[in-house]
Design a protein around this motif. Structure first.
Motif, PDB file in Angstrom:
ATOM      1  N   PHE A  71       0.843  -1.199   0.000  1.00  0.00           N
ATOM      2  CA  PHE A  71       0.000   0.000   0.000  1.00  0.00           C
ATOM      3  C   PHE A  71       0.873   1.242   0.000  1.00  0.00           C
ATOM      4  N   ASP A  72       0.601   2.131  -0.952  1.00  0.00           N
ATOM      5  CA  ASP A  72       1.292   3.419  -1.049  1.00  0.00           C
ATOM      6  C   ASP A  72       0.384   4.453  -0.392  1.00  0.00           C
ATOM      7  N   ARG A  73       0.674   4.773   0.858  1.00  0.00           N
ATOM      8  CA  ARG A  73      -0.240   5.633   1.604  1.00  0.00           C
ATOM      9  C   ARG A  73      -0.322   7.030   0.992  1.00  0.00           C
ATOM     10  N   ASP A  74       0.803   7.541   0.490  1.00  0.00           N
ATOM     11  CA  ASP A  74       0.771   8.885  -0.084  1.00  0.00           C
ATOM     12  C   ASP A  74      -0.132   8.933  -1.310  1.00  0.00           C
ATOM     13  N   ALA A  75      -0.026   7.888  -2.140  1.00  0.00           N
ATOM     14  CA  ALA A  75      -0.875   7.840  -3.331  1.00  0.00           C
ATOM     15  C   ALA A  75      -2.296   7.408  -2.973  1.00  0.00           C
ATOM     16  N   GLY A  76      -2.452   6.798  -1.821  1.00  0.00           N
ATOM     17  CA  GLY A  76      -3.770   6.291  -1.430  1.00  0.00           C
ATOM     18  C   GLY A  76      -4.201   5.092  -2.249  1.00  0.00           C
ATOM     19  N   ARG A  77      -3.209   4.358  -2.774  1.00  0.00           N
ATOM     20  CA  ARG A  77      -3.522   3.230  -3.649  1.00  0.00           C
ATOM     21  C   ARG A  77      -2.621   2.039  -3.321  1.00  0.00           C
ATOM     22  N   ILE A  78      -3.163   0.852  -3.554  1.00  0.00           N
ATOM     23  CA  ILE A  78      -2.347  -0.350  -3.600  1.00  0.00           C
ATOM     24  C   ILE A  78      -1.435  -0.239  -4.812  1.00  0.00           C
ATOM     25  N   ASP A  79      -0.169  -0.644  -4.642  1.00  0.00           N
ATOM     26  CA  ASP A  79       0.778  -0.607  -5.751  1.00  0.00           C
ATOM     27  C   ASP A  79       1.087  -2.049  -6.176  1.00  0.00           C
ATOM     28  N   PRO A  80       0.377  -2.550  -7.209  1.00  0.00           N
ATOM     29  CA  PRO A  80       0.598  -3.950  -7.599  1.00  0.00           C
ATOM     30  C   PRO A  80       2.048  -4.230  -7.982  1.00  0.00           C
ATOM     31  N   SER A  81       2.764  -3.204  -8.460  1.00  0.00           N
ATOM     32  CA  SER A  81       4.133  -3.452  -8.920  1.00  0.00           C
ATOM     33  C   SER A  81       5.072  -3.766  -7.756  1.00  0.00           C
ATOM     34  N   GLN A  82       4.662  -3.443  -6.541  1.00  0.00           N
ATOM     35  CA  GLN A  82       5.499  -3.733  -5.370  1.00  0.00           C
ATOM     36  C   GLN A  82       4.929  -4.891  -4.545  1.00  0.00           C
ATOM     37  N   SER A  83       3.915  -5.567  -5.097  1.00  0.00           N
ATOM     38  CA  SER A  83       3.217  -6.610  -4.348  1.00  0.00           C
ATOM     39  C   SER A  83       3.705  -7.988  -4.783  1.00  0.00           C
ATOM     40  N   PHE A  84       3.403  -8.999  -3.975  1.00  0.00           N
ATOM     41  CA  PHE A  84       3.817 -10.357  -4.322  1.00  0.00           C
ATOM     42  C   PHE A  84       2.921 -11.355  -3.601  1.00  0.00           C
ATOM     43  N   ALA A  85       3.060 -12.607  -3.988  1.00  0.00           N
ATOM     44  CA  ALA A  85       2.283 -13.678  -3.362  1.00  0.00           C
ATOM     45  C   ALA A  85       3.210 -14.813  -2.972  1.00  0.00           C
ATOM     46  N   MET A  86       2.689 -15.704  -2.156  1.00  0.00           N
ATOM     47  CA  MET A  86       3.415 -16.931  -1.798  1.00  0.00           C
ATOM     48  C   MET A  86       2.569 -18.129  -2.197  1.00  0.00           C
ATOM     49  N   GLU A  87       3.219 -19.072  -2.864  1.00  0.00           N
ATOM     50  CA  GLU A  87       2.573 -20.348  -3.171  1.00  0.00           C
ATOM     51  C   GLU A  87       2.456 -21.167  -1.890  1.00  0.00           C
ATOM     52  N   LEU A  88       1.312 -21.784  -1.668  1.00  0.00           N
ATOM     53  CA  LEU A  88       1.092 -22.598  -0.470  1.00  0.00           C
ATOM     54  C   LEU A  88       0.551 -23.957  -0.901  1.00  0.00           C
ATOM     55  N   PRO A  89       0.671 -24.961  -0.047  1.00  0.00           N
ATOM     56  CA  PRO A  89       0.075 -26.256  -0.389  1.00  0.00           C
ATOM     57  C   PRO A  89      -1.430 -26.096  -0.618  1.00  0.00           C
ATOM     58  N   PRO A  90      -2.034 -27.053  -1.334  1.00  0.00           N
ATOM     59  CA  PRO A  90      -3.445 -26.890  -1.700  1.00  0.00           C
ATOM     60  C   PRO A  90      -4.395 -27.220  -0.553  1.00  0.00           C
ATOM     61  N   TYR A  91      -4.043 -26.743   0.633  1.00  0.00           N
ATOM     62  CA  TYR A  91      -5.007 -26.753   1.730  1.00  0.00           C
ATOM     63  C   TYR A  91      -5.889 -25.527   1.488  1.00  0.00           C
ATOM     64  N   TRP A  92      -7.041 -25.535   2.080  1.00  0.00           N
ATOM     65  CA  TRP A  92      -7.887 -24.362   1.876  1.00  0.00           C
ATOM     66  C   TRP A  92      -7.569 -23.342   2.957  1.00  0.00           C
ATOM     67  N   GLN A  93      -6.725 -22.385   2.597  1.00  0.00           N
ATOM     68  CA  GLN A  93      -6.371 -21.359   3.561  1.00  0.00           C
ATOM     69  C   GLN A  93      -7.636 -20.576   3.907  1.00  0.00           C
ATOM     70  N   ASP A  94      -7.735 -20.206   5.154  1.00  0.00           N
ATOM     71  CA  ASP A  94      -8.968 -19.580   5.611  1.00  0.00           C
ATOM     72  C   ASP A  94      -8.673 -18.145   6.017  1.00  0.00           C
ATOM     73  N   LEU A  95      -8.816 -17.814   7.269  1.00  0.00           N
ATOM     74  CA  LEU A  95      -8.588 -16.436   7.671  1.00  0.00           C
ATOM     75  C   LEU A  95      -7.126 -16.192   7.999  1.00  0.00           C
ATOM     76  N   CYS A  96      -6.757 -14.947   7.975  1.00  0.00           N
ATOM     77  CA  CYS A  96      -5.408 -14.537   8.343  1.00  0.00           C
ATOM     78  C   CYS A  96      -5.499 -13.400   9.344  1.00  0.00           C
ATOM     79  N   ASP A  97      -4.393 -13.093   9.976  1.00  0.00           N
ATOM     80  CA  ASP A  97      -4.282 -11.869  10.754  1.00  0.00           C
ATOM     81  C   ASP A  97      -2.805 -11.500  10.769  1.00  0.00           C
ATOM     82  N   ALA A  98      -2.547 -10.199  10.888  1.00  0.00           N
ATOM     83  CA  ALA A  98      -1.170  -9.720  10.927  1.00  0.00           C
ATOM     84  C   ALA A  98      -0.711  -9.642  12.369  1.00  0.00           C
ATOM     85  N   GLY A  99       0.520 -10.046  12.606  1.00  0.00           N
ATOM     86  CA  GLY A  99       1.113  -9.853  13.918  1.00  0.00           C
ATOM     87  C   GLY A  99       1.232  -8.368  14.228  1.00  0.00           C
TER      88      GLY A  99
END
Ligand code: RUQ
Ligand code: CUA
Length: 670
Positions: free
Chosen positions: A237-265
């Motif tokens: 998230f680019d707070r100054d622009a007030g937008r998500i910046d997809p060019s700085q984003s990424f994902a992680m591959e996970l096993p094919p379990y059905w991931q459910d909810l998340c929370d940030a530490g």
């Protein structure tokens, strides 16, 4: 007359000297005085407070609930609920404790009142960002709103929300409560574990759910174990622009379990992310020839896996190029996550759901839909176990920490625990779906000395999903109120046909132990709102009108091309007709626009009114156009005048005594 006594229900109230409580005591005294005077006039709902209470058969608890929630005309609410709008694809804004619905925010779904997706080019551009491979998707299943945070506390600037159905995330700016952006997840067709923000909103978490091949390309389901995958995406998230910046984003591959909810530490666990999962059984569904349905197949094992993700380290790996490309999006391969120590698993009991981090960031609370406990994990113990080096792995090679090494406590609460929020007294509150109740339990050291035990439950009506306490998922929960988000409302309201509303129930949690009181029922009639967050109203600082005339909500700045008063005009350039129009109570300038059939029409508007609430509409029947132009706002529509005829446009907001005169003619010559 019936005599009712004040304070009979719960001796010792009020325990906390909040403003609302002080006001309540004063009001109760007035009611008591009226009651003691005994001057009831009987017959119907009239007379003084005691007569009304008697005629309506109100108990002490009812009167207390009314006094706790009644909000006199002109008085604003202390808290604001930001609620997902479920499959309406929107977000709801609700005042608390009055539970008055203040507005909807159009997000993923066209919405005519706000002129969202009915001709306004800027709103259509936002909606188009949510198209999936060119296909217009005009509904969504909004699930989890996430208010932006600074140092783990809501800062009142932005709210994010995910669309479970389409695997999309939207950004809403809380200066004008309008949607500014939609991003489509490039690697997952659906999601669930979003949105959640890191404590300073650097990252917006979008976890997946039903596994598919990444990018949802075709692969036979017989190849599920090898080719299907789960994922979690971290949007920058680019707070100054007030937008998500997809060019700085990424994902992680996970096993094919059905991931459910998340929370940030947060605080001690800042930089880590926790997601639960189910279907570690790798069930792929029953077929007509037999096999187990998902509900059985995905619930066979005693444990699924809590995913413990080192986000800070993952971001470094992604930035250093440790990713592969899936549909143009960087994804950290599972093997890289294993090699770099980015991902660990901890067993979690029986169809887990909900993962909620305690206010200090020290404990992770997991519910088990089919387990009567909440399981509380210690972040410190998890770190120690990672340090010690787990010896076991799952079938995909992900290291597993043992439950014993990670667990701090288990508290038996009741049937069907789902979600947990916290308060300022060291209590956790967990929704119990099967029991239709809210459980209050105490956290142990350092929250309460006598912790890790059930304090009490209160019934709710019925089938509760999420739960929210005031600022209850931040580093400093306020407590005081809790909202139960109930899926069923059978017998609570007049049944307007077989489709019943959801029921938000407001509960007073200012007491201790088992002392909780149900205060108010709010039916939500237009979808299944999923989760809410509750922010102190004084943290929000919205525009009352747009700050300057000609303001473009898409850029949050003045558009130099916005029509100005005195410079209204119509220009023809070949087959294109361009109009600069102003709106003010109670007329458009110009009031007549003539074009030829087939012309391209580009039409700019500015509402030059500066008075708060002086919104004008622009409804052009036959062309499926409706705008909402708030004071100062500019907008543009563009269309082909493909139908000849005489079209009358008019203002679709009742703005003044001469609102009906606020109209004009759009003449399209054949
Ligand atoms: S989770 S089913 Cu919010 Cu309970 Cu979506
Ligand atoms: Cu402007 Cu009605």
């Amino acid at each position: 007359m019936r005599h009712w006594r004040l304070g009979a229900r719960s001796p010792g109230r009020p325990r906390r000297a909040g403003l609302a409580v002080v006001a309540m005591v004063g009001a109760l005294a007035l009611v008591a005085a009226a009651c003691d005077s005994g001057n009831g006039n009987g017959g119907g709902v009239s007379g003084d407070a005691s007569d009304i209470a008697e005629a309506r058969n109100l108990s002490d608890d009812d009167i207390r609930a009314a006094l706790m929630t009644y909000t006199p005309s002109g008085v604003h609410d202390e808290y604001i609920l930001i609620a997902s709008g479920g499959h309406a694809g929107q977000v709801l804004v609700i005042g608390m404790p009055s539970m008055r619905i203040l507005r909807t925010i159009a997000v993923f779904t066209p919405e005519p009142w706000q002129g969202w997706g009915y001709g306004n080019v800027a709103t259509e551009e936002v909606l188009d960002q949510g198209n999936i491979e060119g296909k217009e998707i005009n509904w969504a299943d909004t699930h989890h709103p996430a208010l932006s945070e600074t140092e783990g506390d809501y800062d009142g600037q932005f709210v994010f929300i995910n669309d479970k159905a389409g695997g999309r995330v939207a950004t809403i700016d809380l200066r004008d409560f309008e949607t500014k952006q939609i991003v489509k997840n490039p690697i997952a067709i659906n999601d669930h574990g979003g949105t959640f923000v890191t404590p300073n909103t650097e990252w917006i978490i979008e976890g997946g759910q039903y596994a598919t091949p990444l990018g949802w390309d075709y692969a036979p389901i017989e190849n599920y174990n090898e080719q299907y995958r789960g994922m979690v995406t971290f949007w920058s998230f680019d707070r100054d622009a007030g937008r998500i910046d997809p060019s700085q984003s990424f994902a992680m591959e996970l096993p094919p379990y059905w991931q459910d909810l998340c929370d940030a530490g947060k605080l001690v666990s800042d930089g880590w992310v926790f997601c639960n999962s189910f279907n570690t059984e790798l069930a792929t569904g029953a077929t007509l020839e037999g096999g187990e349905p998902f509900e059985a197949g995905a619930s066979a094992r005693d444990n699924d896996y809590l995913h413990v993700i080192n986000l800070n380290r993952a971001a470094e790996v992604a930035a250093a190029g440790g990713t592969t490309d899936v549909k143009g999006f960087p994804v950290i391969p599972l093997q890289t996550s294993i090699d770099e120590g980015l991902l660990h698993f901890v067993p979690e009991p029986k169809s887990p759901h909900g993962v909620d981090i305690a206010p200090r960031g020290d404990y992770i609370v997991i519910s088990g839909k089919l387990d009567p406990h909440v399981t509380i994990y210690s972040f410190e113990k998890i770190m120690a176990a990672i340090e010690a080096g787990p010896t076991e792995t799952d079938d995909y090679g992900v290291p597993i920490i043992s439950l014993d090494d990670a667990m701090e406590a288990q508290v038996e609460l009741g049937l069907g625990p789902l979600h947990t929020n916290f308060d300022d007294q060291g209590y956790g509150y967990t929704s119990l779906f099967l029991d239709s109740a809210v459980a209050r339990w105490s956290l142990g050291d350092p929250y309460r000395e006598d912790g890790w035990k059930l304090e009490g439950t209160i019934p709710v009506h019925y089938n509760i999903g999420h739960i929210a306490t005031a600022e209850g998922d931040t580093v400093s929960p306020d407590g005081q109120y809790l909202v139960a988000l109930n899926k069923w409302s059978i017998d609570r309201f007049f049944p307007a046909g077989p489709l019943l509303p959801q029921n938000f129930q407001l509960i007073d949690i200012s007491g201790e132990g088992e002392d909780m009181q149900l205060l108010y029922d709010l039916p939500i009639p237009d979808a299944e709102p999923h989760y809410v967050q509750i922010i102190k109203a004084d943290k929000l600082d919205p525009f009352l009108v747009y700050p300057e005339i000609g303001y473009d909500p898409a850029t949050m700045s003045v558009d130099p091309n916005a029509p100005k008063q005195g410079e209204e005009r119509i220009e023809r350039n070949g087959d294109t007709v361009e109009i600069w129009m102003t709106l003010v109570r109670s007329h458009y300038t110009p009031e007549r626009v003539e074009v030829n059939q087939g012309d391209r029409v580009i039409w700019h508007f500015t509402n030059v009114d500066t008075a708060q609430d002086a919104t004008h509409g622009f409804a052009l029947p036959g062309y499926n156009i409706n705008l909402s132009l708030e004071p100062g706002e500019t907008a543009t529509i563009e269309f082909d005048a493909d139908q000849s005829g005489v079209f009358t446009w008019y203002c679709s907001e009742f703005c003044s005594a001469l609102h009906l005169e606020m109209a004009g003619y759009f003449l399209v010559a054949p």
